[in-house]
Design an enzyme around this catalytic site. Structure first.
Site, PDB file in Angstrom:
ATOM      1  N   ASP A  36       7.060  13.075  23.393  1.00 41.60           N
ATOM      2  CA  ASP A  36       6.897  14.156  22.426  1.00 41.60           C
ATOM      3  C   ASP A  36       6.731  15.496  23.160  1.00 41.60           C
ATOM      4  OD1 ASP A  36       6.396  14.726  19.516  1.00 41.60           O
ATOM      5  OD2 ASP A  36       4.510  15.518  20.319  1.00 41.60           O
ATOM      6  N   ASP A  46       0.824  -1.226   0.000  1.00 36.16           N
ATOM      7  CA  ASP A  46       0.000   0.000   0.000  1.00 36.16           C
ATOM      8  C   ASP A  46       0.856   1.275   0.000  1.00 36.16           C
ATOM      9  OD1 ASP A  46       0.952   0.095   2.586  1.00 36.16           O
ATOM     10  OD2 ASP A  46      -1.016   0.154   3.564  1.00 36.16           O
ATOM     11  N   ASP A  57       6.769   5.945  21.063  1.00 42.58           N
ATOM     12  CA  ASP A  57       6.547   7.382  21.171  1.00 42.58           C
ATOM     13  C   ASP A  57       5.318   7.625  22.043  1.00 42.58           C
ATOM     14  OD1 ASP A  57       6.770  10.215  20.247  1.00 42.58           O
ATOM     15  OD2 ASP A  57       7.873   9.286  18.597  1.00 42.58           O
TER      16      ASP A  57
HETATM   17  C1  GLC Z   1       7.275  16.689  17.779  1.00 43.21           C
HETATM   18  C2  GLC Z   1       7.379  15.671  16.684  1.00 43.21           C
HETATM   19  C3  GLC Z   1       6.861  16.284  15.429  1.00 43.21           C
HETATM   20  C4  GLC Z   1       5.421  16.656  15.644  1.00 43.21           C
HETATM   21  C5  GLC Z   1       5.247  17.543  16.870  1.00 43.21           C
HETATM   22  C6  GLC Z   1       3.818  17.605  17.307  1.00 43.21           C
HETATM   23  O1  GLC Z   1       8.063  17.802  17.555  1.00 43.21           O
HETATM   24  O2  GLC Z   1       8.695  15.221  16.573  1.00 43.21           O
HETATM   25  O3  GLC Z   1       6.988  15.423  14.338  1.00 43.21           O
HETATM   26  O4  GLC Z   1       4.943  17.347  14.526  1.00 43.21           O
HETATM   27  O5  GLC Z   1       5.955  17.054  17.971  1.00 43.21           O
HETATM   28  O6  GLC Z   1       3.434  16.409  17.905  1.00 43.21           O
END
Ligand code: GLC
Length: 538
Positions: A208, A26, A104
């Site tokens: 994050d 995909d 994450d």
């Molecule tokens: C962090 C991530 C990024 C994302 C942002 C919002 O900086 O690494 O990819 O856009 O957080 O979650």
């Protein structure tokens, strides 16, 4: 050799799952694809990279407005990436190979499609209303304050909801509403998310925007000029609450054995950034050190970045280094001199890799970095990211051919232009390839107390050269790392600057294909243009 925590001595490899390995044609990567490629990462032998852990960017159900960083369900797997069973299989297979798995964790905001937000948005009297940051319009009907989204294209961090006639806060896209971290129910729910994954066997979390959750509860305006001394942002890094939140995560994680958290603390002032290790080292195990992402290709700049960082790190806190990730141009492209000769950019990528793997601290590699993969070229009609980050997210280059071994279908982002020349299959058995070099350096590091534990001391080796000593006293291991940044051949007298009686050293590693290990004269050390070496003192 003393073995410490795996996250201190190991090499951690970032997987951006959408672009790593497709499994069903995909054009989108999948968890089963990651499992299939684990032997590339570590099969227990030097024929593989030998990484100790992987960090997998979000694979949770998401409408993908921010490619997974807009999470619609924290405890599931997006159907395009697979199932929870695929995740369990991935953990099992990774652990079987001695690879730890970090996932994450996105606590600052959810997707607007998360059921919490759907409920919250239903009306002012929704039981979940106070799970998000809702406010009446400011004077004149505008946003409640001047906060801006991190994505400059978005503008205001507030979006008006015509149904309830209030604004909600989003530090990123309007499709990423911020959770209300002053609400204890939110804190409890998010700690439950950590437990869910810990119970499933993950070894750690990448948190994050770990500095974003706590904001000024009064929602005061940000100062117009942040450059003024004492000016304080009000939309992030709010003390002491932000540290209480992180300490609670830490307590949750410490309820399990041998786990860790690395936080994305995107605060440019390193002194504030390192506060996230905690005053009693009771917050993050590691905070990403992003200083290299901002350095020009200059020996002094890197040396100073290392020194400043070593200087501000609290006693007992462990350093780490990053050259590239899914939000920033890859080192291979960032440091390409752009003179039309790809060899120079490739040589620099090797020097940067050697620096990453020999400094005192945990190295974070980004997928593709091991082969010197460059950023892709994304024509305007294929741009999908709001913040211009598509080039660094183009698919992993596994093999020559149309889908680069990533997919048999149409890839979600175009395959890089160099993919037919720069790929794993071609580099696999070539002793002169970047992949072979990266493997050698990682396996060398594994066996070296000096590189994993040793002290760090910069050495004056002249302008344009970044040199440092790594020493493990107890093990009697003394290494010197010398990196050339200006593209010219040199002959260096290191004996004098090292203040050592040694006249010869043993060349252990060089970024140059074909330069063989063996004795070198420390008083007249040959260092090629764009070359990096590791030498061992007797
Ligand atoms: C962090 C991530 C990024 C994302 C942002 C919002 O900086 O690494 O990819 O856009 O957080 O979650």
């Amino acid at each position: 050799m003393t073995l410490g925590d795996w996250w201190r001595h190991g090499v951690i490899y970032q997987i951006y799952p959408r672009s790593f390995q497709d499994s069903n044609g995909d054009g989108i990567g999948a968890l089963a694809g990651v499992t299939r490629r684990l032997d590339h990462l570590n099969d227990g032998t030097p024929r593989s990279l030998g990484v100790d852990a992987i960090w997998i960017s979000p694979f949770y159900p998401s409408p993908q407005f921010d490619f997974g960083y807009d999470v619609a369900d924290y405890t599931g797997v997006a159907p395009e990436y697979g199932t929870l069973a695929d995740f369990d299989e991935l953990i099992r297979e990774a652990h079987r190979r001695g690879i730890r798995v970090i996932v994450d964790f996105v606590p600052n905001h959810t997707s607007h499609r998360h059921r919490w937000f759907v409920e919250s948005r239903a009306g002012r009297d929704s039981p979940k209303r106070d799970w998000y940051v809702w406010r009446d319009p400011g004077p004149g009907g505008g946003p409640p304050n001047n906060w801006q989204s991190t994505f400059s294209r978005v503008g205001s961090a507030w979006t008006f909801d015509p149904v309830s006639e209030q604004y909600y806060l989003h530090s990123f896209l309007p499709q990423q509403p911020d959770l209300e971290w002053w609400n204890p129910a939110v804190r409890a729910a998010m700690n439950d998310v950590l437990r869910f994954w810990l119970d499933r066997g993950v070894d750690g979390f990448r948190i994050d925007v770990a500095h974003k959750m706590a904001k000024d509860p009064d929602l005061g305006d940000n100062p117009h000029d942040l450059g003024v001394p004492g000016a304080r942002r009000r939309d992030e890094d709010w003390e002491p609450e932000i540290h209480e939140i992180i300490r609670e995560f830490r307590r949750t994680i410490d309820g399990y054995e041998d786990r860790m958290a690395v936080g994305e603390v995107f605060i440019l002032d390193p002194r504030r950034m390192v506060r996230y290790y905690g005053e009693a080292l009771d917050e993050l195990h590691l905070a990403f050190n992003f200083s290299f992402l901002r350095q020009p290709w200059n020996a002094r700049a890197f040396r100073e970045a290392v020194e400043l960082y070593e200087d501000v790190l609290p006693e007992g806190a462990w350093p780490d280094y990053t050259l590239s990730n899914h939000d920033n141009p890859r080192a291979r492209s960032r440091y390409d001199p752009g003179d039309g000769d790809p060899a120079r950019g490739q040589n620099r990528a090797r020097v940067a890799m050697l620096m990453l793997l020999t400094l005192r601290g945990t190295p974070f590699l980004y997928q593709g970095e091991e082969i010197g993969q460059a950023d892709g070229e994304v024509p305007p009609e294929r741009v999908v990211d709001v913040a211009g980050r598509d080039p660094e997210r183009t698919p992993m280059q596994w093999a020559p051919g149309p889908g680069a071994g990533f997919t048999s279908g149409e890839p979600w982002l175009p395959i890089g232009r160099e993919a037919d020349e720069v790929n794993v299959a071609l580099q696999q058995d070539d002793p002169g390839s970047m992949l072979s070099f990266t493997r050698r350096a990682i396996w060398y590091r594994k066996a070296s107390a000096a590189l994993r534990w040793g002290s760090y001391r910069p050495i004056e080796a002249g302008a344009g050269v970044f040199a440092f000593a790594r020493t493990a006293e107890a093990e009697g291991e003394r290494l010197v790392v010398v990196l050339e940044f200006e593209g010219r051949d040199r002959r260096l007298d290191l004996a004098a600057v090292l203040g050592t009686a040694d006249r010869t050293a043993v060349l252990e590693l060089s970024t140059r294909p074909g330069r063989h290990a063996g004795n070198v004269d420390l008083r007249a050390l040959e260092l090629g243009a764009d070359e990096g070496i590791v030498a061992k003192l007797g």
